[in-house]
Design a protein around this motif. Structure first.
Motif, short mmCIF file in Angstrom:
data_model
loop_
_atom_site.label_atom_id
_atom_site.label_comp_id
_atom_site.label_asym_id
_atom_site.label_seq_id
_atom_site.Cartn_x
_atom_site.Cartn_y
_atom_site.Cartn_z
N ASP A 123 0.81 -1.23 0.00
CA ASP A 123 0.00 0.00 0.00
C ASP A 123 0.84 1.28 0.00
N LYS A 124 2.17 1.12 0.16
CA LYS A 124 3.06 2.27 0.13
C LYS A 124 3.98 2.26 -1.09
N ALA A 125 3.76 1.32 -2.01
CA ALA A 125 4.66 1.17 -3.16
C ALA A 125 4.72 2.42 -4.02
N GLY A 126 3.65 3.19 -4.04
CA GLY A 126 3.63 4.40 -4.85
C GLY A 126 4.57 5.48 -4.36
N PHE A 127 5.10 5.33 -3.13
CA PHE A 127 6.00 6.34 -2.58
C PHE A 127 7.44 6.17 -3.06
N GLU A 134 9.32 -6.87 -7.42
CA GLU A 134 8.88 -7.78 -8.48
C GLU A 134 8.63 -7.03 -9.79
N GLN A 135 8.01 -5.87 -9.70
CA GLN A 135 7.75 -5.07 -10.90
C GLN A 135 9.06 -4.64 -11.56
N THR A 136 10.02 -4.26 -10.74
CA THR A 136 11.32 -3.84 -11.26
C THR A 136 12.03 -5.00 -11.95
#
Length: 210
Positions: A123-127, A134-136
């Motif tokens: 929930d804090k990944a957008g920061f 994993e996305q990277t």
């Protein structure tokens, strides 16, 4: 040093290995200065070159460049005869810069955060700029999978050196997951003569007992 001299400040146990490889790919003359951790690296003389007291750094044409990605980009442009950087008007310039700085930014940050156990909760990944580890890794895998044989196709560039080094180190230290696209690309990179020369030179500088 003379204005035309290229001086390379490094330590064999550092990201200076990336720059060494690039220098060997360029085939240019350079002088190596080994800086010691906790000693010469923090000396007033070296801090005047890099206030961070870190390596690698280069001195060239009365300029100082630090940070491995910036050094690689600078050197590839400074020695165009080696063909390691697409020209400004080349359509490959965009992908070249994209992957260079993707590795210097999101990949470095995500790998470091995971190694330190400091990845943000979902929930804090957008920061954080990398979103999630994993996305990277998935985006990096797309780049490696498209390397046929190199990131920009048939043309080997400084992006292969810099991004490929991140993957090479990551596989060696198990900070990047083993995926077929990564291992296949790294195997091709390790087969390059300049890679082998650079590795041999840095290995010879390793302190005894390492």
């Amino acid at each position: 040093m003379t204005d035309s001299e290229l001086v390379f400040h490094t330590n064999p146990m550092s990201r200076g290995r990336i720059v060494r490889w690039l220098l060997e790919e360029l085939g240019v003359e350079y002088r190596t200065v080994v800086q010691e951790y906790g000693k010469s690296m923090k000396s007033p003389e070296y801090l005047a070159i890099n206030p961070m007291g870190k390596v690698p750094a280069i001195q060239h044409r009365s300029m100082v460049v630090t940070e491995a990605a910036a050094i690689c980009a600078y050197l590839a442009d400074a020695f165009p005869q080696a063909g390691l950087a697409p020209a400004l008007d080349d359509p490959l310039r965009g992908p070249y810069l994209r992957w260079m700085f993707f590795a210097a930014g999101p990949v470095e940050a995500a790998v470091s955060a995971k190694s330190l156990g400091q990845l943000p909760p979902p929930d804090k990944a957008g920061f954080v700029g990398y979103g999630s580890f994993e996305q990277t890794m998935d985006a990096l895998e797309q780049a490696a999978a498209s390397a046929s044989p190199w990131l920009l196709g048939e043309r080997f560039t400084a992006a292969d050196v810099y991004v490929g080094s991140q993957v090479d180190f990551g596989l060696a230290f198990k900070t990047i997951p083993e995926r077929p696209a990564f291992t296949a690309w790294v195997e091709r990179l390790r087969g390059r003569e300049a890679y082998r020369r650079a590795k041999a030179q840095d290995d010879a500088l390793m302190p005894s007992g390492n």
